[in-house]
Structure formats: C-alpha cells, structure tokens
Design an enzyme around this catalytic site. Structure first.
Site, PDB file in Angstrom:
ATOM      1  CG  HIS A  44      -4.833  -6.767  -0.863  1.00 39.27           C
ATOM      2  ND1 HIS A  44      -6.121  -6.901   0.128  1.00 39.27           N
ATOM      3  CD2 HIS A  44      -4.539  -7.278  -1.657  1.00 39.27           C
ATOM      4  CE1 HIS A  44      -6.759  -7.447  -0.649  1.00 39.27           C
ATOM      5  NE2 HIS A  44      -5.990  -7.686  -2.270  1.00 39.27           N
ATOM      6  CG  ASN A  57      -3.443  -2.490   7.145  1.00 36.27           C
ATOM      7  OD1 ASN A  57      -3.506  -2.193   5.384  1.00 36.27           O
ATOM      8  ND2 ASN A  57      -4.877  -3.343   7.518  1.00 36.27           N
ATOM      9  CE  LYS A  98      -4.359  -2.266   2.401  1.00 36.71           C
ATOM     10  NZ  LYS A  98      -5.061  -2.590   3.081  1.00 36.71           N
ATOM     11  CD  GLU A 135      -8.476  -9.035  -4.284  1.00 35.23           C
ATOM     12  OE1 GLU A 135      -7.281  -9.488  -4.084  1.00 35.23           O
ATOM     13  OE2 GLU A 135      -9.099  -9.205  -3.244  1.00 35.23           O
ATOM     14  NE  ARG A 159      -6.210 -13.135   4.319  1.00 34.80           N
ATOM     15  CZ  ARG A 159      -7.248 -11.977   4.438  1.00 34.80           C
ATOM     16  NH1 ARG A 159      -7.197 -10.876   4.220  1.00 34.80           N
ATOM     17  NH2 ARG A 159      -8.385 -11.734   5.836  1.00 34.80           N
ATOM     18  CG  PHE A 202     -12.867   1.354   7.744  1.00 36.07           C
ATOM     19  CD1 PHE A 202     -12.914   0.886   6.452  1.00 36.07           C
ATOM     20  CD2 PHE A 202     -14.200   0.381   8.505  1.00 36.07           C
ATOM     21  CE1 PHE A 202     -12.776  -0.496   6.300  1.00 36.07           C
ATOM     22  CE2 PHE A 202     -13.589  -0.951   8.549  1.00 36.07           C
ATOM     23  CZ  PHE A 202     -13.800  -1.166   6.637  1.00 36.07           C
ATOM     24  NE  ARG A 211      -1.818  -6.204   7.004  1.00 39.50           N
ATOM     25  CZ  ARG A 211      -3.604  -7.100   6.463  1.00 39.50           C
ATOM     26  NH1 ARG A 211      -3.824  -7.041   7.028  1.00 39.50           N
ATOM     27  NH2 ARG A 211      -3.782  -6.460   5.225  1.00 39.50           N
ATOM     28  CB  THR A 249      -6.923  -6.649  10.210  1.00 39.62           C
ATOM     29  OG1 THR A 249      -7.713  -8.084   8.890  1.00 39.62           O
ATOM     30  CG2 THR A 249      -7.320  -5.262   8.848  1.00 39.62           C
TER      31      THR A 249
HETATM   32  P1  DAT Z   1      -7.709  -7.475   5.381  1.00 45.14           P
HETATM   33  O1  DAT Z   1      -7.012  -6.304   4.531  1.00 45.14           O
HETATM   34  O2  DAT Z   1      -6.350  -7.830   6.122  1.00 45.14           O
HETATM   35  O3  DAT Z   1      -8.128  -8.378   4.387  1.00 45.14           O
HETATM   36  P2  DAT Z   1      -9.911  -6.426   5.163  1.00 45.14           P
HETATM   37  O4  DAT Z   1     -10.234  -6.930   3.893  1.00 45.14           O
HETATM   38  O5  DAT Z   1     -10.829  -6.793   6.526  1.00 45.14           O
HETATM   39  O6  DAT Z   1      -8.790  -6.398   5.860  1.00 45.14           O
HETATM   40  O7  DAT Z   1     -10.488  -4.836   5.141  1.00 45.14           O
HETATM   41  C1  DAT Z   1      -9.541  -4.064   4.260  1.00 45.14           C
HETATM   42  C2  DAT Z   1      -8.817  -2.946   4.415  1.00 45.14           C
HETATM   43  O8  DAT Z   1      -9.668  -1.952   5.388  1.00 45.14           O
HETATM   44  C3  DAT Z   1      -7.847  -3.544   5.701  1.00 45.14           C
HETATM   45  O9  DAT Z   1      -6.765  -3.767   5.630  1.00 45.14           O
HETATM   46  C4  DAT Z   1      -7.853  -1.871   6.947  1.00 45.14           C
HETATM   47  C5  DAT Z   1      -8.989  -1.241   6.013  1.00 45.14           C
HETATM   48  N1  DAT Z   1     -10.105  -1.398   7.434  1.00 45.14           N
HETATM   49  C6  DAT Z   1     -10.640  -2.819   7.620  1.00 45.14           C
HETATM   50  N2  DAT Z   1     -10.760  -2.633   8.839  1.00 45.14           N
HETATM   51  C7  DAT Z   1     -10.989  -1.353   9.331  1.00 45.14           C
HETATM   52  C8  DAT Z   1     -11.468  -0.970  10.464  1.00 45.14           C
HETATM   53  N3  DAT Z   1     -12.158  -1.413  11.560  1.00 45.14           N
HETATM   54  N4  DAT Z   1     -11.379   0.566  10.684  1.00 45.14           N
HETATM   55  C9  DAT Z   1     -10.428   0.838   9.941  1.00 45.14           C
HETATM   56  N5  DAT Z   1      -9.646   0.721   8.287  1.00 45.14           N
HETATM   57  C10 DAT Z   1     -10.508  -0.407   8.766  1.00 45.14           C
HETATM   58 MG    MG Z   2      -9.008  -8.166   2.876  1.00 44.05          MG
END
Ligand code: DAT
Ligand code: MG
Length: 151
Positions: A117, A114, A11, A128, A87, A59, A104, A93
């Site tokens: 991805h 974080n 990112k 993707e 993962r 968010f 992370r 996350t």
């Molecule tokens: P991951 O990236 O671990 O697959 P995700 O798909 O649930 O997690 O969410 C995608 C992204 O969105 C994550 O990397 C950061 C952001 N995100 C997720 N949950 C969040 C939250 N509660 N507050 C702020 N950003 C969030």
């Molecule tokens: Mg995700």
C-alpha cells in the site's frame, strides 16, 4: 519543493511471501528517508478506518479480511515528492497492469493480492501515519547521505 510523508505498508501476502526486505529496499535505494517501521497485526477497526473511503465497494469485506489476515509491515517515509514517487514505484492497483520495474509489476499478479500500500495524497499520508503509528514511534534523524541525494 515541499517535504512530504507517505504511509507505505507491506500487506500480509508480502510478509508471508518473504518480500519485506525487497520492498523496503526499493524505497531505500531510491533515496527516501525512513521515519518509522514496525511489524504489526492490525484490528478490523483499524483496517476499516484506513480504507474508509472504500466502504461502499463490494470488495470491502474481502479487503478487510485480507489486510487483517496476518501481520503487516508499516512504514513512514519522508521526502520531496515522496507520495507520488512511491505510487510510481509501487505501480498500478492491478498488478497485471503494473509496469515491469514497479513493485507490483515485478512481484504480484492479482489486485486482491497486490502486496503493498502507498498513500494517494500528502493529506492521506499524514492521516494514515497518524492512524498506524503512535507518538514516539517515529524518528527524526539526518541521514549522512543527505547531501549526496539532494543538492
Ligand atoms: P491502491 O492500493 O492502488 O491505492 P485503491 O486505493 O483503489 O488502490 O484500493 C485499495 C485496495 O483495495 C487495493 O490495493 C486492492 C483493493 N481493491 C481495489 N480495487 C479492487 C477491485 N476492483 N477488486 C478487488 N479489490 C480491489
Ligand atoms: Mg489507495
């Protein structure tokens, strides 16, 4: 044993912090095969399509601003079990919950920053990669080390 592909992305914060090499290195050292790699400034439209499952989240607008705030490094990686393994290498996350030893867990402190991805299923890996790469941007090749990584 099914060969899968996953979409991994450094990112904008990972790029700005100079962590591109470190992050690529984790997947290289593990033994997966790199099939595509590019530095890329993505559009709002692409970011929204990528994260479309999160559209209803509060968010979401901040997430789109974050992902489009600078160039990302897009990667396609191949391997048996690569989706789940990547993962695990990436960690939770929320970087404060991510185990030490994960990307992370070692290198980040906040969910909104974080740094990396990884696709959450083989189906999303395919989706993707098709979204972020154009035809001709992926390479089919045989690493010389292949017989030393899998019997
Ligand atoms: P991951 O990236 O671990 O697959 P995700 O798909 O649930 O997690 O969410 C995608 C992204 O969105 C994550 O990397 C950061 C952001 N995100 C997720 N949950 C969040 C939250 N509660 N507050 C702020 N950003 C969030
Ligand atoms: Mg995700």
């Amino acid at each position: 044993e099914r060969v899968e592909e996953t979409y991994i992305m450094v990112k904008p914060d990972g790029v700005q912090r100079g962590l591109v090499g470190e992050i690529i290195s984790r997947f290289e050292k593990k033994g997966f095969k790199l099939k595509g790699l590019k530095l890329f400034q993505c559009s709002k439209e692409l970011a929204e399509e990528h994260y479309k499952d999160l559209k209803a989240k509060s968010f979401f607008p901040k997430l789109i601003d974050y992902i489009t705030s600078g160039p990302v490094v897009s990667m396609a990686w191949e391997g048996v079990g690569v989706v789940a393994s990547a993962r695990k290498l990436i960690g939770s996350t929320d970087p404060l919950q991510a185990e030490p030893g994960t990307i992370r867990g070692d290198l980040a402190v906040q969910t909104g920053r974080n740094i990396v991805h990884g696709s959450d299923s083989p189906e999303n890996g395919q989706r993707e990669i098709a979204l972020w790469f154009k035809e001709g941007e992926l390479c089919e090749w045989t690493p010389v080390l292949a017989p030393w990584l899998r019997e």
